[in-house]
Write an enzyme that holds these catalytic residues in place. Structure first.
Site, PDB file in Angstrom:
ATOM      1  N   CYS A  79       0.830  -1.205   0.000  1.00 15.70           N
ATOM      2  CA  CYS A  79       0.000   0.000   0.000  1.00 15.70           C
ATOM      3  C   CYS A  79       0.867   1.259   0.000  1.00 15.70           C
ATOM      4  CB  CYS A  79      -1.005  -0.033   1.146  1.00 15.70           C
ATOM      5  SG  CYS A  79      -2.347   1.171   0.936  1.00 15.70           S
ATOM      6  N   HIS A 187      -3.728  -4.974   0.029  1.00 15.82           N
ATOM      7  CA  HIS A 187      -3.295  -5.443   1.354  1.00 15.82           C
ATOM      8  C   HIS A 187      -3.366  -6.968   1.399  1.00 15.82           C
ATOM      9  CE1 HIS A 187      -3.110  -1.620   3.624  1.00 15.82           C
ATOM     10  NE2 HIS A 187      -4.028  -1.221   2.752  1.00 15.82           N
ATOM     11  N   GLU A 189      -2.324  -8.874   3.671  1.00 20.21           N
ATOM     12  CA  GLU A 189      -2.617  -9.293   5.048  1.00 20.21           C
ATOM     13  C   GLU A 189      -4.103  -9.204   5.373  1.00 20.21           C
ATOM     14  OE1 GLU A 189      -2.290  -4.855   5.421  1.00 20.21           O
ATOM     15  OE2 GLU A 189      -1.411  -6.417   4.172  1.00 20.21           O
TER      16      GLU A 189
END
Length: 213
Positions: A79, A187, A189
């Site tokens: 990001c 993202h 994650e």
């Protein structure tokens, strides 16, 4: 161990939780010695480019990142981390790290979807990737897999570095880099199984790179 760069720019804890779920040893750190000895570095971030670059410079972490790239240490930007690996950002007219040629640009205010409806900025939600080049990070991930995005700016690297693009009102680069140096606008994650698979692929590459030295 993977080092998660701590420069007070958010979402380090989310990355750590994802890695811990995968049983990948990791640590959130701003310690240059720990960063330089890690098998790889994850460079996450949320927020504004200007503030992030000030924090990196104040802590001397901009130099740590440049040394890591120069030494061939594996690095994954996420990001904001993806955006400020480039030369500059239109956000705050910010000079950035410059380890990859390119510019970070803002989405147009009049962005439109393919059906003509308004595409709100920031871009928030799930979108797929269109592969433009083969990439170790995407190994074993279904082409239709979707990843989670939250951003108002997008990376525009040198075309030679573009790995995948995504369409949101316009086609933009969502994954770029080369072996050992990657940057994702989304993202991983927060992207469920596809994101976890990408993080696992990064760690596997880091292990292989270390053994090859």
């Amino acid at each position: 161990m993977l080092a998660i760069l701590d420069y007070k720019a958010g979402n380090q804890t989310s990355v750590r939780r994802a890695l811990e779920h995968l049983a990948i040893p990791c640590a959130i750190t701003a310690d240059a010695a720990i960063l330089e000895s890690a098998r790889g570095i994850i460079f996450p971030g949320v927020g504004a480019a200007g503030q992030a670059m000030r924090a990196l410079r104040a802590a001397g972490l901009d130099a740590v990142l440049r040394r890591a790239v120069a030494a061939g240490q594996p690095l994954l930007g996420i990001c904001l981390g993806c955006q400020i690996l480039l030369e500059r950002s239109e956000e705050n007219a910010t000079p950035c790290l410059g380890v990859v040629p390119g510019i970070c640009r803002r989405f147009e205010d009049d962005l439109r979807q393919e059906d003509g409806s308004r595409a709100p900025v920031p871009h928030m939600g799930w979108n797929s990737l269109r592969a433009r080049a083969s990439c170790r990070l995407l190994a074993g991930i279904e082409p239709a897999a979707e990843f989670y995005f939250v951003h108002s700016y997008y990376a525009q690297p040198d075309p030679a570095f573009v790995i995948a693009t995504t369409r949101y009102g316009r086609e933009f680069c969502s994954l770029y880099g080369r072996d050992g140096l990657w940057a994702a606008q989304f993202h991983p994650e927060k992207s469920g199984r596809p994101g976890l698979a990408l993080l696992r692929n990064f760690y596997d590459y880091c292990l292989e790179a270390r053994h090859a030295q």
